[in-house]
Design an enzyme around this catalytic site. Structure first.
Site, PDB file in Angstrom:
ATOM      1  N   GLU A   1      20.130  49.505  54.519  1.00 49.74           N
ATOM      2  CA  GLU A   1      21.327  48.717  54.187  1.00 49.74           C
ATOM      3  C   GLU A   1      20.922  47.377  53.553  1.00 49.74           C
ATOM      4  O   GLU A   1      21.512  46.921  52.585  1.00 49.74           O
ATOM      5  CB  GLU A   1      22.157  48.457  55.453  1.00 49.74           C
ATOM      6  CG  GLU A   1      22.978  49.663  55.869  1.00 49.74           C
ATOM      7  CD  GLU A   1      23.503  49.542  57.294  1.00 49.74           C
ATOM      8  OE1 GLU A   1      24.633  49.933  57.529  1.00 49.74           O
ATOM      9  OE2 GLU A   1      22.764  49.036  58.177  1.00 49.74           O
TER      10      GLU A   1
ATOM     11  N   SER B   1      -0.679   8.525  52.596  1.00 50.66           N
ATOM     12  CA  SER B   1      -0.771   8.918  51.204  1.00 50.66           C
ATOM     13  C   SER B   1      -1.715   7.941  50.504  1.00 50.66           C
ATOM     14  O   SER B   1      -2.310   7.091  51.169  1.00 50.66           O
ATOM     15  CB  SER B   1       0.638   8.863  50.641  1.00 50.66           C
ATOM     16  OG  SER B   1       0.639   9.366  49.366  1.00 50.66           O
TER      17      SER B   1
ATOM     18  N   LYS C   1     -10.796  13.654  43.289  1.00 45.71           N
ATOM     19  CA  LYS C   1      -9.532  13.898  43.993  1.00 45.71           C
ATOM     20  C   LYS C   1      -9.150  15.340  43.712  1.00 45.71           C
ATOM     21  O   LYS C   1      -8.874  15.711  42.565  1.00 45.71           O
ATOM     22  CB  LYS C   1      -8.460  12.949  43.477  1.00 45.71           C
ATOM     23  CG  LYS C   1      -7.137  13.074  44.212  1.00 45.71           C
ATOM     24  CD  LYS C   1      -6.180  11.976  43.787  1.00 45.71           C
ATOM     25  CE  LYS C   1      -4.953  11.921  44.666  1.00 45.71           C
ATOM     26  NZ  LYS C   1      -4.129  13.119  44.593  1.00 45.71           N
TER      27      LYS C   1
ATOM     28  N   ARG D   1       0.089  18.104  56.315  1.00 44.28           N
ATOM     29  CA  ARG D   1       0.377  16.677  56.406  1.00 44.28           C
ATOM     30  C   ARG D   1       1.816  16.443  56.872  1.00 44.28           C
ATOM     31  O   ARG D   1       2.111  15.497  57.592  1.00 44.28           O
ATOM     32  CB  ARG D   1       0.172  16.039  55.030  1.00 44.28           C
ATOM     33  CG  ARG D   1       0.079  14.558  55.072  1.00 44.28           C
ATOM     34  CD  ARG D   1      -0.276  14.040  53.689  1.00 44.28           C
ATOM     35  NE  ARG D   1       0.932  13.767  52.936  1.00 44.28           N
ATOM     36  CZ  ARG D   1       1.496  12.563  52.865  1.00 44.28           C
ATOM     37  NH1 ARG D   1       0.941  11.533  53.471  1.00 44.28           N
ATOM     38  NH2 ARG D   1       2.596  12.389  52.194  1.00 44.28           N
TER      39      ARG D   1
ATOM     40  N   LYS E   1      -6.090   8.204  38.664  1.00 41.20           N
ATOM     41  CA  LYS E   1      -5.749   9.497  38.059  1.00 41.20           C
ATOM     42  C   LYS E   1      -6.331   9.644  36.659  1.00 41.20           C
ATOM     43  O   LYS E   1      -6.375   8.686  35.902  1.00 41.20           O
ATOM     44  CB  LYS E   1      -4.224   9.631  37.972  1.00 41.20           C
ATOM     45  CG  LYS E   1      -3.518   9.748  39.313  1.00 41.20           C
ATOM     46  CD  LYS E   1      -3.771  11.107  39.905  1.00 41.20           C
ATOM     47  CE  LYS E   1      -2.802  11.491  40.989  1.00 41.20           C
ATOM     48  NZ  LYS E   1      -1.451  11.765  40.605  1.00 41.20           N
TER      49      LYS E   1
HETATM   50  S1  IVH Z   1      -8.688  10.291  50.984  1.00 39.73           S
HETATM   51  C1  IVH Z   1      -5.468   7.908  53.823  1.00 39.73           C
HETATM   52  N1  IVH Z   1      -9.996  11.790  49.340  1.00 39.73           N
HETATM   53  O1  IVH Z   1      -4.672  13.083  47.813  1.00 39.73           O
HETATM   54  C2  IVH Z   1      -5.542   8.941  52.811  1.00 39.73           C
HETATM   55  N2  IVH Z   1      -7.676  12.171  49.572  1.00 39.73           N
HETATM   56  O2  IVH Z   1      -2.409  11.617  46.804  1.00 39.73           O
HETATM   57  C3  IVH Z   1      -6.971   9.188  52.491  1.00 39.73           C
HETATM   58  N3  IVH Z   1      -6.830  14.023  48.231  1.00 39.73           N
HETATM   59  O3  IVH Z   1      -2.897  13.148  50.797  1.00 39.73           O
HETATM   60  C4  IVH Z   1      -7.087  10.290  51.573  1.00 39.73           C
HETATM   61  N4  IVH Z   1      -8.751  14.579  47.328  1.00 39.73           N
HETATM   62  O4  IVH Z   1      -4.532  15.045  50.432  1.00 39.73           O
HETATM   63  C5  IVH Z   1      -8.813  11.510  49.871  1.00 39.73           C
HETATM   64  N5  IVH Z   1     -11.317  13.070  47.922  1.00 39.73           N
HETATM   65  C6  IVH Z   1     -10.123  12.806  48.468  1.00 39.73           C
HETATM   66  C7  IVH Z   1      -8.968  13.530  48.136  1.00 39.73           C
HETATM   67  C8  IVH Z   1      -7.759  13.174  48.711  1.00 39.73           C
HETATM   68  C9  IVH Z   1      -7.466  14.855  47.415  1.00 39.73           C
HETATM   69  C10 IVH Z   1      -5.381  14.073  48.511  1.00 39.73           C
HETATM   70  C11 IVH Z   1      -5.037  13.838  49.958  1.00 39.73           C
HETATM   71  C12 IVH Z   1      -3.923  12.809  49.949  1.00 39.73           C
HETATM   72  C13 IVH Z   1      -3.487  12.837  48.528  1.00 39.73           C
HETATM   73  C14 IVH Z   1      -2.845  11.550  48.115  1.00 39.73           C
END
Ligand code: IVH
Length: 674
Positions: free
Chosen positions: A38, A85, A118, A139, A320
């Site tokens: 169904e 963040s 990053k 998170r 970035k």
């Molecule tokens: S350090 C207190 N290192 O980016 C936060 N974050 O845009 C310290 N991220 O939520 C984060 N690569 O998930 C850190 N090498 C890296 C990272 C990284 C990716 C992410 C992380 C964070 C987000 C913020």
């Protein structure tokens, strides 16, 4: 909207409400009130409506997903220290201001900076209790996340126990990013497009979508990886022996936790800038999407002084990389035929340079995607190199239209063989149904020799095309019949390359295992994991080729769709012939079924201490479990065997005191029959 349209819209909404309710009954309450049949008929009615009237389609329609909202079924987990963040910056100028600000705020100190890539994925926190993986959470809102322990546990590069070290923390929170390789992201999207599902916009969404799955088996089937960049609890209370980001990175790595690669200490703006230039250049080579750098004040004491704003640490900054987007024109839309016959629309673009690479084509995935984005031939469009490698058309600039743009009409014949095309089981994708369509043959052969298949070194897309064009191969088996004199007349094929090619084909024949050969066939829905399961249950291709759906469905993880696809594949006489040809040319690997095997470790508890040379901990654990044993993390009197590797920890002493049976790695390998 006219009366008729109003009626259609009302019906679609009613169906969505009903389906959502039944999904909730089924998935959340585990208490369905209608039969599967169904339910299926409601879903089929809605799908048909949406297909016939694309304007009715809705991104939140239950036809776009399976099951209820997963989030409702994950329990929550509080973070002991909020997961913050990061503040973003987009220029080296902003980076310099950040460095200046830091220095001003902590006068009289000489901060250094930890600079690392990053990664663009999903932030998670892992908990290791007594050195053993205990839990994981997303998170969430920064304070409370979702409990994704079972899913994260399936991530291939994640250790389930820490390496034993004298100073191994009793309780450790590791923070990092879950990511999916760019190539796998593309593959996953191809698969989704074939099934007519919505594709992931980028690798981050693919990673997040794979983790936030109620069924950990789905997560397990996705090639996810975890890389750590920090630690959580009691970070500032001196509980760790680590004093800097650099020490956290090496400390975690020493404990066996994979960490973000290429981190570096920089002492000033110039060094950070040099690091930026280098990483920006190298990012294309990375298997994972890198969207910038993260700069962190290296010394934890100084981080503590700087503290946090309400959302982000004052001691860190995301820098970035520029977005990989560009503007161009869709000159035409071609239709490409894949190995399973799926017709994929591809935008032919006015070449445009994005991030140093000339982009001239972009997959439009399927007709639905094309319609949803409202793309027309002649449109000016925004193009992004998603996942760094594959270009994607994001949107048309509708305001630029001048009446010359044309609606794309999907062909009603295969563009390669002019054979009939049709949709199977309400799929969105159109397929060419001609099994010997040359385009399908070419794609099938490319897959057969690729890493997913027999992995024939030096034989790629280019040579497959040439071999087909020259009439040298008509089926995968023909590859094994090639000899040097066939190859030598080909353009740009010298004596040496011909010899190498023949050698790697012969090497591939020797190396071929049953799971690899099954995967190489490119049966729809049968990837490497399913191929392994099949190989465990059938000792050769003959046996597999005559199995019926019922038998196949008895195998773990094989449902009606996969079973149906296998039976359909082998019911084709061409494919039956192929199996016989394989046998004929000696491409005939056999496999011992695991399930029939006795379980020599049944009921045995095994503890590892120290590093193994020949296997990873995960592989060792897998072997033990497949032989009926269990692996445990802590020493106790009821352990049957202790396996000692290099640099064993204190567990060895404890085991000795308890008088447990202790063996070395060689004994262990013998025990598991390796
Ligand atoms: S350090 C207190 N290192 O980016 C936060 N974050 O845009 C310290 N991220 O939520 C984060 N690569 O998930 C850190 N090498 C890296 C990272 C990284 C990716 C992410 C992380 C964070 C987000 C913020």
């Amino acid at each position: 909207m006219n009366k008729e349209q109003e009626k259609l819209k009302a019906r679609a909404e009613e169906l969505r409400r009903e389906i959502n309710y039944h999904n909730y009954r089924y998935y959340v309450l585990d208490d369905p009130v209608i039969s599967d049949a169904e339910f299926d008929s409601l879903l089929a009615e809605l799908k048909a409506l949406e297909q016939k009237h694309p304007w009715l389609d809705h991104p939140a329609s239950p036809t776009k997903k399976v099951g209820a909202e997963p989030a409702e079924a994950f329990s929550t987990m509080k973070h002991s220290l909020p997961m913050y963040s990061l503040d973003n910056s987009f220029s080296l100028q902003e980076m310099r201001e950040f460095v200046r600000r830091i220095k001003k705020n902590i006068p009289g100190t000489e901060p250094s900076f930890w600079v690392e890539p990053k990664l663009d994925g999903l932030a998670v926190e892992l908990i290791f209790d007594q050195g053993v993986y205990a839990a994981a959470s997303t998170r969430g809102d920064g304070y409370t996340g979702e409990d994704v322990s079972a899913n994260i546990k399936t991530i291939r590069n994640l250790p389930l126990s820490l390496l034993e070290k004298e100073n191994q923390p009793e309780y450790l929170e590791v923070r990092g990013e879950v990511v999916i390789p760019k190539q796998d992201f593309l593959r996953l999207n191809d698969l989704k497009a074939q099934r007519g599902e919505k594709v992931f916009a980028n690798p981050r969404n693919a990673a997040a979508g794979s983790v936030r799955q109620l069924d950990p088996k789905i997560t397990a089937s996705r090639p996810l990886y975890f890389f750590a960049y920090g630690v959580g609890l009691k970070r500032f209370k001196g509980d760790y022996q680590w004093n800097s980001q650099e020490e956290i990175s090496t400390g975690l790595r020493d404990l066996g936790v994979p960490v973000v690669q290429k981190g570096k200490v920089c002492r000033n703006e110039q060094e950070i800038e040099a690091c930026y230039e280098q990483q920006f250049k190298e990012r294309e080579q990375s298997s994972f999407e890198i969207d910038g750098l993260v700069l962190k004040v290296n010394e934890l004491k100084l981080q503590e002084k700087l503290g946090f704003t309400s959302r982000a640490p004052r001691w860190a900054l995301a820098l970035k990389f520029p977005a990989l987007q560009g503007r161009t024109i869709i000159k035409d839309i071609h239709v490409q035929v894949g190995r399973t016959g799926v017709l994929t629309p591809v935008a032919i673009l006015e070449p445009v340079k994005i991030g140093g690479v000339v982009v001239s084509r972009a997959s439009l995935h399927n007709e639905n995607e094309l319609r949803a984005k409202d793309l027309k031939i002649g449109d000016q469009v925004l193009v992004q190199r998603a996942g760094d490698v594959i270009p994607e058309v994001l949107k048309p600039f509708k305001e630029e239209r001048n009446g010359t743009q044309q609606e794309f009409v999907f062909p009603d014949k295969c563009p390669a063989c002019s054979g009939p095309v049709s949709r199977l089981n309400q799929e969105v994708a159109l397929r060419c149904l001609n099994m010997s369509c040359p385009a399908r043959l070419e794609q099938g052969l490319i897959y057969f020799v690729s890493k997913n298949g027999l992995d024939i070194d030096g034989l790629g897309r280019k040579w497959i095309k040439i071999l087909i064009e020259n009439g040298l191969v008509h089926s995968p088996a023909d590859i094994f019949r090639l000899d040097k004199k066939d190859l030598l007349p080909l353009e740009r094929m010298g004596e040496k390359s011909a010899q190498n090619l023949i050698a790697s084909v012969s090497e591939a024949r020797k190396k071929a295992t049953l799971p690899k050969l099954i995967a190489a066939l490119g049966i729809q829905h049968v990837g490497s994991e399913t191929a392994k399961k099949l190989a465990e249950n059938f000792s050769n291709l003959d046996e597999l080729s005559v199995a019926d759906e019922q038998t196949l469905q008895k195998i773990e993880d094989i449902g009606p769709e996969v079973a149906g696809s296998i039976v359909k594949f082998f019911s084709n006489p061409d494919n039956q012939n192929l199996v016989q040809e394989f046998k004929h040319i000696g491409l005939w690997p056999v496999h011992r079924p695991e399930s029939g095997k006795e379980q020599p470790l049944k009921g045995q508890k095994i503890l590892f201490t120290g590093g193994l040379q020949n296997l990873t901990r995960e592989q060792a654990t897998e072997r033990v479990e497949s032989l009926g044993g269990k692996v445990t993390g802590s020493v106790s009197g009821n352990i049957n065997i202790v396996v000692v590797g290099e640099n064993p920890g204190s567990k060895l002493d404890k085991a000795r005191n308890l008088g447990l049976k202790i063996i070395n790695e060689d004994d262990f390998l013998e025990l598991i029959g390796s």
